[in-house]
Design an enzyme around this catalytic site. Structure first.
Site, PDB file in Angstrom:
ATOM      1  N   ASN A 216      11.916   0.609  15.125  1.00  6.68           N
ATOM      2  CA  ASN A 216      13.076   0.752  14.242  1.00  6.68           C
ATOM      3  C   ASN A 216      13.346   1.277  13.805  1.00  6.68           C
ATOM      4  O   ASN A 216      14.980   0.959  12.833  1.00  6.68           O
ATOM      5  CB  ASN A 216      12.100  -0.154  13.164  1.00  6.68           C
TER       6      ASN A 216
ATOM      7  N   TYR B 261      26.477   6.767  14.146  1.00  8.79           N
ATOM      8  CA  TYR B 261      25.167   5.405  14.463  1.00  8.79           C
ATOM      9  C   TYR B 261      26.212   4.153  15.390  1.00  8.79           C
ATOM     10  O   TYR B 261      25.316   3.901  15.943  1.00  8.79           O
ATOM     11  CB  TYR B 261      25.194   4.546  12.594  1.00  8.79           C
TER      12      TYR B 261
ATOM     13  N   LYS C 115      23.674   3.001  18.553  1.00  8.23           N
ATOM     14  CA  LYS C 115      22.810   1.140  18.134  1.00  8.23           C
ATOM     15  C   LYS C 115      23.930   0.802  19.744  1.00  8.23           C
ATOM     16  O   LYS C 115      22.965   0.002  20.207  1.00  8.23           O
ATOM     17  CB  LYS C 115      23.960   0.734  17.450  1.00  8.23           C
TER      18      LYS C 115
ATOM     19  N   ILE D 226      22.031  -7.054   6.307  1.00  8.86           N
ATOM     20  CA  ILE D 226      20.803  -7.345   5.460  1.00  8.86           C
ATOM     21  C   ILE D 226      20.330  -7.078   4.318  1.00  8.86           C
ATOM     22  O   ILE D 226      20.603  -5.782   4.045  1.00  8.86           O
ATOM     23  CB  ILE D 226      19.820  -6.950   6.403  1.00  8.86           C
TER      24      ILE D 226
END
Length: 243
Positions: A88, A153, A157, A186
């Site tokens: 994570n 990023y 990912k 989120i």
């Protein structure tokens, strides 16, 4: 895989999604390794006491291969095994492409992608020997659809998805499963600092017109860890953002 009494190592688990995942596993009877780059405060460990499980803190740098090996070795020594690994840990250094420096790009890949490589490689030997294990890599909807100002990023990912599918093929015969979760927007301490204007613009992109919750991501993580016939898959929990 039965979750109760299993040992779970979650990188980047001192706050946000990682911490939520740790609490979810502990609430289901799993022993948990909390991880961060800095020393983990005792008061954070105290929040897990009510679950009646073992919780240990192991600090270190996932982007350092030797440190990753040390952390997995410490977890195995402290708990007996690492049955589930959740990669994570991640950082952002958002900039438009023309202003992004080489360091901006490389530093994000080093934590987000190389970090997952290091931790996965370190844990695979004991997992394949035991012929059981689950690895869940936390990607992002940005790795599927891209996002302006996040080339570094998004690359990290998206790379995590290809990495996971490839390694899943290598270790499937050893009953080690690797899957990917791609969260959308989120609600967490990272989104709390955003202005109402930015939040409104983000909501406008989501078909379900709502942010996701850390609890929802944690539930999907447990699902992926527990399903014995699931490997090499990517599940976007994003309110329809990537469809």
């Amino acid at each position: 895989m039965e979750i109760k009494n299993k040992n779970v190592f979650i990188t980047g688990s001192t706050r946000g999604i990682g911490l939520g995942i740790a609490h979810k596993f502990a609430s289901l009877g799993a022993n948990v390794v909390l991880n961060g780059r800095r020393q983990i405060p005792e008061e954070l460990l105290e929040t897990f006491k009510s679950y009646g499980v073992k919780v240990i803190a192991i600090s270190g740098d996932v982007s350092d291969n030797e440190d990753a090996k040390r952390m997995i070795a410490e977890a195995v020594e402290g708990l007996g095994s690492v049955d589930i690994l959740v990669n994570n840990a991640g950082i952002t250094r958002d900039k438009m492409m023309l202003r992004m420096t080489e360091d901006d790009f490389e530093s994000v890949l080093k934590i987000n992608l190389t970090g997952a490589f290091n931790m996965t490689q370190a844990v695979l030997k004991p997992m394949t020997k035991a012929r059981e294990g689950a690895i869940i890599n936390i990607s992002s909807v940005v790795g599927i659809r891209g996002n302006a100002g996040q080339a570094n990023y998004a690359a990290s990912k998206a790379g995590l998805i290809g990495f996971s599918k490839s390694v899943a093929r290598e270790v499937a015969a050893r009953n080690v499963r690797i899957n990917v979760i791609a969260p959308g927007f989120i609600e967490s301490d990272m989104t709390d600092v955003l202005s109402d204007k930015i939040k409104e613009a983000m909501l406008g992109q989501i078909p379900m017109k709502a942010f996701g919750s850390v609890e929802q991501v944690a539930e999907v993580t447990v699902f992926m860890a527990s399903q014995d016939y699931l490997t090499g898959q990517v599940l976007a929990i994003d309110g329809g953002l990537s469809m």
